[in-house]
Design an enzyme around this catalytic site. Structure first.
Site, mmCIF file in Angstrom:
data_model
loop_
_atom_site.group_PDB
_atom_site.id
_atom_site.type_symbol
_atom_site.label_atom_id
_atom_site.label_comp_id
_atom_site.label_asym_id
_atom_site.label_seq_id
_atom_site.Cartn_x
_atom_site.Cartn_y
_atom_site.Cartn_z
ATOM 1 N N LYS A 161 -12.630 35.335 22.088
ATOM 2 C CA LYS A 161 -13.194 36.017 23.261
ATOM 3 C C LYS A 161 -12.495 35.847 24.571
ATOM 4 O O LYS A 161 -12.596 34.832 25.106
ATOM 5 C CB LYS A 161 -14.702 36.021 23.482
ATOM 6 C CG LYS A 161 -15.379 36.901 24.456
ATOM 7 C CD LYS A 161 -16.808 36.754 24.541
ATOM 8 C CE LYS A 161 -17.120 37.627 25.694
ATOM 9 N NZ LYS A 161 -18.972 37.634 25.566
ATOM 10 N N LYS A 202 -11.981 39.753 20.783
ATOM 11 C CA LYS A 202 -12.748 40.547 21.952
ATOM 12 C C LYS A 202 -11.868 40.499 23.353
ATOM 13 O O LYS A 202 -11.808 39.437 23.372
ATOM 14 C CB LYS A 202 -14.147 40.322 22.004
ATOM 15 C CG LYS A 202 -14.986 41.009 22.985
ATOM 16 C CD LYS A 202 -16.412 40.563 23.006
ATOM 17 C CE LYS A 202 -17.302 41.210 24.096
ATOM 18 N NZ LYS A 202 -18.257 40.484 24.542
HETATM 19 C C1 PBG Z 1 -21.861 38.623 26.848
HETATM 20 C C2 PBG Z 1 -21.320 39.802 26.153
HETATM 21 C C3 PBG Z 1 -20.319 40.529 26.907
HETATM 22 C C4 PBG Z 1 -20.025 41.554 25.732
HETATM 23 C C5 PBG Z 1 -20.728 41.471 24.689
HETATM 24 N N1 PBG Z 1 -21.454 40.132 24.858
HETATM 25 C C6 PBG Z 1 -19.822 40.479 28.259
HETATM 26 C C7 PBG Z 1 -19.546 39.341 28.610
HETATM 27 O O1 PBG Z 1 -18.914 38.350 28.127
HETATM 28 O O2 PBG Z 1 -19.522 39.171 30.157
HETATM 29 C C8 PBG Z 1 -19.248 42.731 26.328
HETATM 30 C C9 PBG Z 1 -19.128 43.714 25.559
HETATM 31 C C10 PBG Z 1 -18.604 45.197 25.994
HETATM 32 O O3 PBG Z 1 -18.097 45.068 26.909
HETATM 33 O O4 PBG Z 1 -18.935 46.185 25.296
HETATM 34 N N2 PBG Z 1 -22.262 37.445 26.041
#
Ligand code: PBG
Length: 345
Positions: A203, A262
C-alpha cells in the site's frame, strides 16, 4: 524478434485474429467476471438516510438499513463480497481510536445484520484506526511519530471484535510491521481459524486516497491534529517496486491468505510483479481518486464512461490480479450480465 513469438509477415498477419467479433472472443486471453469483484460500501449512523461523497459522484454513505439493501443488491448480482467502511461520528473519535474495537461500532453492527440476512455474502472489514482516530492516522500517534508495536496491539483488538461480529475477511490496511502475524495468531487462539486475511500488503502513500478520506471523515483529522501530516512513515514510497515484494513476502509468511496492491491503475506494474513472484491470490484496489478521475472526465463528456470503466477493470486482470475492489462493482456486474444475455441470444 523471436520467430516463435511472431512469424514474419505475410505468413503471420496478426490482424487475422482480430477480423471479426467471434475471432476476437476466441483468442481473448483474460476475462472479467462478477466473481472478481469486491464492493466497498460506506456506512453512517442513523436510519433511512444516504449522504453523497463530495468527490465521488454516485457513491453514498448509507445508514445500516440501506446498507442491508445494498448487501441484498450485491447478493442478487452475484458479487461475492462487500467491504464495509464506517464514517464514524466525530464525537466517538479519540486519540486511542477505542471505537475500533467496540462490538457495537458501525461495521460490527452492519456485519451482524448482513450476516443474519445474507449468510452467503462475504463481508470484508478494514483493519486500521483511521476512521476512529481523532488524529486521522492508521496507528497510534505518540509525539510526532505513528508508533508501530502499540498500534499492532490495537489492531489485534479491532480484528478480534470484527471476527467476533462475523467478518469473513479482514483487510489490514494500516501498514504497521508485524500486524499480519499478530492478527493471525490472535484469530487462531480465539477459534477464528477460517477468517481470511486479505492484506493490504503493498500500500503506497498515495495522493489518490483523497476522496476516501473525506468519505470516512479522516481528512479533517489528518493534518490538523497531533502527529505527522501524511502517512509516509508507514505507507510505501511510490518510487519503490522491490520493496513491494518484500512486503508481500512478509505478509504471506505471517499468514495472509490473499494480498492487495493499492492504489490500482497507477500500480499495475506492481500487480504483475507480485503475481509473478508469489502466485498467491492477488487483488488491486481501484481507489477513490481513480474513481473520481473517471467520473470527472465522463461528466465532461471527455471519455466514454462505461467503456473506460470496463477497460480499467480488464487492465487489472491482464496485470495478473484475481480480483478488484471497486466502487463500480454493482454497475460492472449489471453490465456483465447484460453482455452475457446478448451473447447467448
Ligand atoms: C485507510 C484506508 C484508506 C483507503 C482504504 N483504507 C485511506 C488511507 O490509507 O488514507 C483508501 C481507499 C480509497 O481511496 O478508495 N486505512
Amino acid at each position: 524478434m523471436n520467430d516463435f513469438l511472431a512469424g514474419a509477415f505475410p505468413r503471420t498477419r496478426l490482424r487475422r485474429a482480430r477480423a471479426a467479433d467471434w475471432r476476437r472472443r476466441l483468442v481473448q486471453e483474460t476475462q472479467i467476471s462478477v466473481n472478481d469483484l469486491i464492493w466497498p460500501i460506506f456506512l453512517i449512523e442513523g436510519r433511512n438516510h444516504r449522504e453523497p461523497v463530495g468527490a465521488m459522484p454516485g457513491v453514498e454513505r448509507l445508514t445500516l438499513d440501506l446498507a442491508l439493501r445494498a448487501a441484498e443488491d450485491a447478493q442478487n448480482l452475484g458479487i461475492p463480497c462487500v467491504a464495509l467502511f464506517p464514517a464514524t461520528d466525530p464525537a466517538k473519535k479519540t486519540p486511542g481510536g477505542e471505537e475500533a474495537w467496540n462490538p457495537e461500532n458501525l461495521v460490527c453492527q452492519a456485519t451482524r445484520m448482513i450476516k443474519r440476512e445474507f449468510p452467503e455474502l462475504g463481508i470484508m472489514e478494514d483493519v486500521a484506526l483511521d476512521p476512529y482516530s481523532s488524529d486521522g492516522h492508521d496507528g497510534l500517534v505518540r509525539g510526532d511519530q505513528v508508533v508501530n508495536d502499540e498500534s499492532v496491539a490495537c489492531l489485534v483488538k479491532q480484528a478480534l471484535a470484527q471476527a467476533e461480529a462475523g467478518a469473513d475477511v479482514l483487510g489490514p490496511s494500516d501498514m504497521m510491521d508485524g500486524r499480519i502475524g499478530a492478527i493471525r495468531d490472535a484469530l487462531e487462539a480465539a477459534g477464528h481459524q477460517d477468517v481470511l486475511i486479505l492484506s493490504y500488503a503493498a500500500k503506497y502513500a498515495s495522493a489518490f486516497y483523497g476522496p476516501f478520506r473525506e468519505a470516512v471523515g479522516a481528512d479533517s483529522a489528518l493534518g490538523r491534529k497531533a502527529g505527522p501530516k501524511d502517512k509516509k512513515s508507514y505507507q510505501m514510497n511510490p518510487c519503490n517496486t522491490d520493496e513491494a515484494l518484500r512486503e508481500v513476502a512478509q505478509d504471506l509468511a505471517e499468514g495472509a491468505d490473499m494480498v492487495m496492491v493499492k492504489p490500482g491503475m497507477p500500480y499495475l506494474d506492481i500487480c504483475r510483479r507480485v503475481k509473478d513472484a508469489f502466485k498467491a491470490p492477488t487483488y488491486a484496489y481501484q481507489v477513490s481518486g481513480e474513481y473520481a478521475m473517471i467520473e470527472a472526465a465522463a461528466a465532461h463528456g471527455w471519455l466514454d464512461r462505461q467503456s473506460v470503466i470496463l477497460e480499467s477493470i480488464q487492465a487489472f486482470k491482464r496485470a495478473g490480479c484475481d480480483g478488484v475492489l471497486t466502487y463500480y462493482a454493482p454497475e460492472v456486474a449489471k453490465w456483465l450480465r447484460q453482455e452475457q444475455g446478448e451473447t447467448r441470444s
